[in-house]
Motif scaffolding. Sequence first.
Motif, mmCIF file in Angstrom:
data_model
loop_
_atom_site.group_PDB
_atom_site.id
_atom_site.type_symbol
_atom_site.label_atom_id
_atom_site.label_comp_id
_atom_site.label_asym_id
_atom_site.label_seq_id
_atom_site.Cartn_x
_atom_site.Cartn_y
_atom_site.Cartn_z
ATOM 1 N N TYR A 111 11.494 -2.126 3.026
ATOM 2 C CA TYR A 111 11.072 -2.721 4.300
ATOM 3 C C TYR A 111 10.098 -3.859 3.995
ATOM 4 N N PRO A 112 10.621 -5.065 3.724
ATOM 5 C CA PRO A 112 9.742 -6.166 3.294
ATOM 6 C C PRO A 112 8.658 -6.511 4.308
ATOM 7 N N GLU A 113 9.010 -6.460 5.594
ATOM 8 C CA GLU A 113 8.012 -6.816 6.613
ATOM 9 C C GLU A 113 6.853 -5.824 6.647
ATOM 10 N N ASP A 114 7.143 -4.579 6.315
ATOM 11 C CA ASP A 114 6.118 -3.533 6.342
ATOM 12 C C ASP A 114 5.457 -3.324 4.985
ATOM 13 N N LEU A 137 8.273 -9.067 -3.949
ATOM 14 C CA LEU A 137 7.415 -7.895 -3.854
ATOM 15 C C LEU A 137 7.299 -7.216 -5.211
ATOM 16 N N PHE A 138 6.249 -6.400 -5.373
ATOM 17 C CA PHE A 138 6.159 -5.564 -6.569
ATOM 18 C C PHE A 138 5.354 -4.318 -6.264
ATOM 19 N N PHE A 139 5.582 -3.292 -7.114
ATOM 20 C CA PHE A 139 4.804 -2.053 -7.041
ATOM 21 C C PHE A 139 3.792 -2.099 -8.176
ATOM 22 N N ILE A 217 9.872 9.514 -1.958
ATOM 23 C CA ILE A 217 8.517 8.952 -1.943
ATOM 24 C C ILE A 217 8.541 7.640 -1.168
ATOM 25 N N THR A 218 7.646 7.511 -0.208
ATOM 26 C CA THR A 218 7.456 6.249 0.507
ATOM 27 C C THR A 218 6.238 5.561 -0.096
ATOM 28 N N LEU A 219 6.453 4.347 -0.613
ATOM 29 C CA LEU A 219 5.434 3.648 -1.396
ATOM 30 C C LEU A 219 4.933 2.400 -0.690
ATOM 31 N N ARG A 220 3.661 2.123 -0.846
ATOM 32 C CA ARG A 220 3.065 0.864 -0.424
ATOM 33 C C ARG A 220 3.398 -0.209 -1.467
ATOM 34 N N LEU A 221 3.798 -1.389 -1.023
ATOM 35 C CA LEU A 221 4.147 -2.486 -1.926
ATOM 36 C C LEU A 221 3.168 -3.643 -1.763
#
Length: 467
Positions: A111-114, A137-139, A217-221
Amino acid sequence: MVQATDLPRNEDGISAALGILKQRFGDRFQTGASIREQHGHTTTWIRNQPPDGVVFPHSTDEVAEIVRICAAHKVPLIPFGVGTSLEGHVNAPAGGISMDMGQMNEILAVYPEDLNCVVQPGVTREQLNAHLRDQGLFFPIDPGANATIGGMTATRASGTNAVRYGTMKDNVLALEAVMANGDVIKTAQRAKKSSAGYDLTRLLVGSEGTLGIITKITLRLQGIPEAMSSARCSFETVDAACQAVMATIQYGVPVARMELLDTASVEAVNAYSKLDLPVSPLLLLEFHGSESSVAEQAAMFGEIAKDVGGTGFEWTSNAEERNRLWQARHDYYWATLQVSKGKSGIATDVCVPISRLAECVARNNEMIEELGLIGMVVGHVGDGNFHTTLLIDLDDPEEVARAEQFVGKLNDLAISMDGTCTGEHGIGQGKRPYLTRELGDSTRYMAAIKAAFDPDNILNPGKILSN
């Protein structure tokens, strides 16, 4: 090898579960000696305790089915990522089944916008970042090894970027997990924050597979920065380097990475990576931001370092030069193995308040010398965490005993400084004796949580707590 305690085996239950799993999963259930040893021991110096079988699930439903089979027969179940943990996390002290999550490796949604994404636990850090790159984006969590996201979540991993981007606990928004009875739960939604109920997400992050088996797993990017620059600076002493670290944090310089190498580490890295870094304590740094901001950050650090006697300060935004420096840092472990060939590298870590870091590292090096060991230090010094690698002959019981003595003394030293016996390696089997020393009666409440979540103690038994 360091001895590990064997726990009582449920022979009848294990035998029954092996038969059921073999019939249900066919070639995705293996009992060969080599694959069992691989899943019972990887990078640790703790004695190998292999499972009785290894199963490879493909979905949450299959994980739940496996858990229900093991629960019905009271058989231990040990989750496995790629086996890069260092404290005996994947050993099977009571036998049982290793659940290898490597084939659950899909990136389910981005979800790029989020600025977040949802992945299965077998996705690796490098796989995820390669997938995200084209979207800008990256983690950011980088523990060094190409670990799985599930393993990183279970051990609350961090690494070189933690000083700016935090650890796994700061970058996991939500989890799906299978509990010890086979129930599938969701701990949160994708919202960036929540005040809804107990924070089960944070409870499972770092639980080392003892409370539930993570299946999503839902991750923050983060957005890939417009510019990055790297810097290096040498110091006469570790204390001077740590003074520069403290000042950098206090002045609010938003440094992305800040790594310390002691003199012995610099010598090893120079030899292995064909570098010519000055042989003295060294800081490696990285700055993220706009072209102008990374230049400003580097200049600010340069002035700070100069004030405490730093020398040879250089910075660059050239990608090739940056990658060369950081690859050398990531190759540190392999560099150490060349220092004394024939010996094994044993890594341990502690974390202390930054104000005590120089004192702790200095005492660390004194203890290495007093015990007649070979060792060196690298550290994520922006948050007070450092790693000591000892080179020892695992076939020499006397040398192993001295190494164990050193690890114990270092853990106690960090705890006495209001620090922790582990900043990112986790407890597993290796650090269990020090958890009660660090947290006292809190471990009784941890045991109560474990008993409530897993009353039959089938989920990774013998880890974190002494059972």
